[in-house]
Design an enzyme around this catalytic site. Structure first.
Site, PDB file in Angstrom:
ATOM      1  N   LYS A 124      -1.143  -1.254  -4.616  1.00 31.55           N
ATOM      2  CA  LYS A 124      -1.925  -0.019  -4.791  1.00 31.55           C
ATOM      3  C   LYS A 124      -0.949   1.112  -5.090  1.00 31.55           C
ATOM      4  O   LYS A 124      -0.575   1.869  -4.182  1.00 31.55           O
ATOM      5  CB  LYS A 124      -2.658   0.319  -3.492  1.00 31.55           C
ATOM      6  CG  LYS A 124      -3.879  -0.489  -3.194  1.00 31.55           C
ATOM      7  CD  LYS A 124      -4.591   0.192  -2.015  1.00 31.55           C
ATOM      8  CE  LYS A 124      -5.376  -0.791  -1.209  1.00 31.55           C
ATOM      9  NZ  LYS A 124      -5.928  -0.174   0.012  1.00 31.55           N
ATOM     10  N   ASP A 171       0.854  -1.181   0.000  1.00 35.44           N
ATOM     11  CA  ASP A 171       0.000   0.000   0.000  1.00 35.44           C
ATOM     12  C   ASP A 171       0.903   1.249   0.000  1.00 35.44           C
ATOM     13  O   ASP A 171       1.355   1.668  -1.058  1.00 35.44           O
ATOM     14  CB  ASP A 171      -0.892  -0.096   1.241  1.00 35.44           C
ATOM     15  CG  ASP A 171      -1.905   1.019   1.358  1.00 35.44           C
ATOM     16  OD1 ASP A 171      -2.361   1.522   0.322  1.00 35.44           O
ATOM     17  OD2 ASP A 171      -2.258   1.385   2.492  1.00 35.44           O
ATOM     18  N   ASP A 211      -7.743  -8.599   6.096  1.00 38.31           N
ATOM     19  CA  ASP A 211      -8.800  -8.431   7.096  1.00 38.31           C
ATOM     20  C   ASP A 211      -9.361  -7.022   7.168  1.00 38.31           C
ATOM     21  O   ASP A 211      -8.744  -6.055   6.733  1.00 38.31           O
ATOM     22  CB  ASP A 211      -8.251  -8.764   8.485  1.00 38.31           C
ATOM     23  CG  ASP A 211      -7.330  -7.659   9.006  1.00 38.31           C
ATOM     24  OD1 ASP A 211      -6.367  -7.312   8.307  1.00 38.31           O
ATOM     25  OD2 ASP A 211      -7.609  -7.120  10.105  1.00 38.31           O
TER      26      ASP A 211
HETATM   27  P1  5GP Z   1       1.861  -0.567   3.705  1.00 38.35           P
HETATM   28  O1  5GP Z   1       1.180   0.770   3.783  1.00 38.35           O
HETATM   29  O2  5GP Z   1       2.885  -0.710   4.763  1.00 38.35           O
HETATM   30  O3  5GP Z   1       2.393  -0.827   2.317  1.00 38.35           O
HETATM   31  O4  5GP Z   1       0.743  -1.644   3.945  1.00 38.35           O
HETATM   32  C1  5GP Z   1       0.778  -2.342   5.109  1.00 38.35           C
HETATM   33  C2  5GP Z   1      -0.396  -3.189   5.384  1.00 38.35           C
HETATM   34  O5  5GP Z   1      -1.589  -2.410   5.406  1.00 38.35           O
HETATM   35  C3  5GP Z   1      -0.679  -4.290   4.436  1.00 38.35           C
HETATM   36  O6  5GP Z   1       0.218  -5.360   4.563  1.00 38.35           O
HETATM   37  C4  5GP Z   1      -2.073  -4.623   4.932  1.00 38.35           C
HETATM   38  O7  5GP Z   1      -1.990  -5.337   6.147  1.00 38.35           O
HETATM   39  C5  5GP Z   1      -2.649  -3.267   5.213  1.00 38.35           C
HETATM   40  N1  5GP Z   1      -3.468  -2.826   4.079  1.00 38.35           N
HETATM   41  C6  5GP Z   1      -3.192  -1.900   3.155  1.00 38.35           C
HETATM   42  N2  5GP Z   1      -4.187  -1.771   2.273  1.00 38.35           N
HETATM   43  C7  5GP Z   1      -5.125  -2.680   2.647  1.00 38.35           C
HETATM   44  C8  5GP Z   1      -6.401  -3.049   2.134  1.00 38.35           C
HETATM   45  O8  5GP Z   1      -6.920  -2.547   1.127  1.00 38.35           O
HETATM   46  N3  5GP Z   1      -7.074  -4.021   2.824  1.00 38.35           N
HETATM   47  C9  5GP Z   1      -6.560  -4.625   3.932  1.00 38.35           C
HETATM   48  N4  5GP Z   1      -7.309  -5.561   4.509  1.00 38.35           N
HETATM   49  N5  5GP Z   1      -5.372  -4.302   4.441  1.00 38.35           N
HETATM   50  C10 5GP Z   1      -4.653  -3.342   3.795  1.00 38.35           C
HETATM   51 MG    MG Z   2      -4.946  -5.546   8.735  1.00 40.71          MG
END
Ligand code: 5GP
Ligand code: MG
Length: 179
Positions: A133, A105, A161
């Site tokens: 994303k 994300d 989740d």
């Molecule tokens: P980061 O921002 O560090 O790249 O994303 C970290 C975490 O945020 C992901 O591994 C996931 O656990 C959560 N996350 C980000 N986007 C989503 C989403 O659309 N749905 C869900 N369930 N978790 C998300």
């Molecule tokens: Mg989560």
């Protein structure tokens, strides 16, 4: 038990087809030394198990896998903190390491893991993510194997989740707006 209506974003069959393609790519890219695959708990579990199940047998036999646990706190707009809650057991020195994540994300989590793992001198270090994303990226990270790029929507299912629920669904859905 009731749950909010879900809109299917990626159905079971589409997931399976794409994961099988990724497995073929991974197997082709590490011909001589199967990687140590490191799944990011809990979100990557479904993806990683299917990825492993799709590997050619001769390749799968040489693969090792482990998991890391991370917890992240978004402490304000521009800063996030990641903490390792479970480390890998193996020494990563000299290994071919492939991080397997459910979704990238902002990139914070993968950025953190890459930095932590790089310090341990693996022979190679790559990232495989089912979902990406790109519109949300704040920490530029490489995604060497990517299942699907998706819009900026909150997805659940197939390991991911909302408040610890929906992980066990076998497809990726988008939660409906509360009425
Ligand atoms: P980061 O921002 O560090 O790249 O994303 C970290 C975490 O945020 C992901 O591994 C996931 O656990 C959560 N996350 C980000 N986007 C989503 C989403 O659309 N749905 C869900 N369930 N978790 C998300
Ligand atoms: Mg989560």
């Amino acid at each position: 038990m009731d749950h909010a209506p879900l809109q299917v974003l990626i159905d079971r069959e589409t997931l399976h087809q794409r994961v099988a393609q990724l497995a073929g790519q991974v197997a082709a890219d590490y011909p001589d030394s199967p990687p140590l695959m490191v799944g990011v708990l809990n979100g990557a579990v479904h993806f990683m198990m299917e990825l492993l199940a799709c590997l050619p047998e001769a390749f799968a036999a040489g693969v090792e896998y482990d998991f890391v646990g991370v917890s992240s706190y978004s402490g304000g707009e521009s800063q996030g903190q990641v903490r390792l809650t479970k480390d890998v057991g193996a020494d990563l020195g000299g290994r071919e390491v492939l991080i397997v994540d459910g979704i990238v994300d902002t990139g914070l989590t993968v950025d953190f893991l890459l930095a932590r793992f790089r310090d341990r001198n693996p022979r190679s270090l790559k990232v495989c993510a089912l979902l990406d994303k790109p519109a949300r990226r704040r920490h530029p990270v490489p995604v060497h194997y990517r299942g699907f790029a998706i819009e900026d929507v909150f997805v659940v299912g197939y390991g991911m989740d909302y408040d610890q629920r929906y992980r066990a669904l076998n497809y990726i859905g988008v939660l409906g707006q509360p009425i």
